[in-house]
Design an enzyme around this catalytic site. Sequence first.
Site, PDB file in Angstrom:
ATOM      1  N   ASP A 119       0.674  -0.885   0.133  1.00  0.00           N
ATOM      2  CA  ASP A 119       0.059   0.132  -0.067  1.00  0.00           C
ATOM      3  C   ASP A 119       0.910   1.572   0.215  1.00  0.00           C
ATOM      4  O   ASP A 119       1.920   0.770   0.587  1.00  0.00           O
ATOM      5  CB  ASP A 119      -0.691  -0.445   1.305  1.00  0.00           C
ATOM      6  CG  ASP A 119      -2.362   1.401   1.082  1.00  0.00           C
ATOM      7  OD1 ASP A 119      -3.405   0.271   1.375  1.00  0.00           O
ATOM      8  OD2 ASP A 119      -1.799   1.955   1.155  1.00  0.00           O
ATOM      9  N   GLY A 179     -15.938   2.765   3.398  1.00  0.00           N
ATOM     10  CA  GLY A 179     -14.475   3.664   3.173  1.00  0.00           C
ATOM     11  C   GLY A 179     -13.757   3.093   1.962  1.00  0.00           C
ATOM     12  O   GLY A 179     -12.822   3.552   1.852  1.00  0.00           O
ATOM     13  N   HIS A 223     -10.342  -5.346  -3.406  1.00  0.00           N
ATOM     14  CA  HIS A 223      -9.077  -5.462  -2.206  1.00  0.00           C
ATOM     15  C   HIS A 223      -9.172  -5.231  -1.128  1.00  0.00           C
ATOM     16  O   HIS A 223      -9.782  -5.132  -0.250  1.00  0.00           O
ATOM     17  CB  HIS A 223      -7.794  -4.198  -2.675  1.00  0.00           C
ATOM     18  CG  HIS A 223      -8.434  -3.008  -2.448  1.00  0.00           C
ATOM     19  ND1 HIS A 223      -9.900  -2.258  -3.265  1.00  0.00           N
ATOM     20  CD2 HIS A 223      -9.190  -2.190  -0.977  1.00  0.00           C
ATOM     21  CE1 HIS A 223      -9.815  -1.264  -2.227  1.00  0.00           C
ATOM     22  NE2 HIS A 223      -8.963  -0.811  -1.088  1.00  0.00           N
TER      23      HIS A 223
HETATM   24  P1  AMP Z   1      -9.512   1.360   0.100  1.00  0.00           P
HETATM   25  O1  AMP Z   1      -9.809   2.457   1.396  1.00  0.00           O
HETATM   26  O2  AMP Z   1     -10.484   0.173   0.777  1.00  0.00           O
HETATM   27  O3  AMP Z   1     -10.887   1.190  -1.080  1.00  0.00           O
HETATM   28  O4  AMP Z   1      -8.673   0.729   0.298  1.00  0.00           O
HETATM   29  C1  AMP Z   1      -7.768   1.857  -0.821  1.00  0.00           C
HETATM   30  C2  AMP Z   1      -5.919   2.201  -0.420  1.00  0.00           C
HETATM   31  O5  AMP Z   1      -5.686   1.579  -1.138  1.00  0.00           O
HETATM   32  C3  AMP Z   1      -5.854   2.877   0.336  1.00  0.00           C
HETATM   33  O6  AMP Z   1      -4.944   1.799   1.556  1.00  0.00           O
HETATM   34  C4  AMP Z   1      -4.420   3.718  -0.749  1.00  0.00           C
HETATM   35  O7  AMP Z   1      -3.027   3.853   0.307  1.00  0.00           O
HETATM   36  C5  AMP Z   1      -4.406   2.432  -1.476  1.00  0.00           C
HETATM   37  N1  AMP Z   1      -3.423   3.160  -2.450  1.00  0.00           N
HETATM   38  C6  AMP Z   1      -4.498   4.278  -3.218  1.00  0.00           C
HETATM   39  N2  AMP Z   1      -3.402   4.730  -4.534  1.00  0.00           N
HETATM   40  C7  AMP Z   1      -2.012   3.311  -4.547  1.00  0.00           C
HETATM   41  C8  AMP Z   1      -1.040   2.916  -5.304  1.00  0.00           C
HETATM   42  N3  AMP Z   1      -1.398   3.544  -5.960  1.00  0.00           N
HETATM   43  N4  AMP Z   1      -0.561   1.990  -4.820  1.00  0.00           N
HETATM   44  C9  AMP Z   1      -0.492   1.499  -3.740  1.00  0.00           C
HETATM   45  N5  AMP Z   1      -1.674   1.615  -3.175  1.00  0.00           N
HETATM   46  C10 AMP Z   1      -2.187   2.894  -3.455  1.00  0.00           C
END
Ligand code: AMP
Length: 111
Positions: free
Chosen positions: A30, A91, A98
């Site tokens: 992440d 959220g 994922h």
């Molecule tokens: P959610 O709120 O469950 O949709 O989580 C989305 C996650 O994606 C968050 O923990 C972000 O930090 C992560 N995220 C967003 N962009 C990227 C990226 N380019 N590479 C890795 N993680 C990411």
Amino acid sequence: MNDCLFCKIVAGDVPASTVHEGDGYLAFDDINPKADRHVLVIPTEHHGNLDDYIAAGGDAARMLTFVKETARVCGIAGRYRLITNVGPAAGQEVMHLHWHLLAGDDLPGFH
Ligand code: AMP
């Protein structure tokens, strides 16, 4: 899906730190970790969230086996937390299924 961030990671169009891949799944760090170890596990095929994945006939046992194997590869077998957000009200910000695979002290979420 063209405008999906995680599909772009799968395609190699957006960089990511891959920790494990295969069998139709990908695990990468992440970008904004909420724990000492914070890995995201996704199906390489686009599914908006877990409900969509199940509705499409996705194999949950195979996916969770990949999650378990990712924990082993990361050295956190037997001491991790697993979370998936389904929908913005819960959220979810990236609309590609994922799993948050988290390990370390002060884990976010339930205790
Ligand atoms: P959610 O709120 O469950 O949709 O989580 C989305 C996650 O994606 C968050 O923990 C972000 O930090 C992560 N995220 C967003 N962009 C990227 C990226 N380019 N590479 C890795 N993680 C990411």
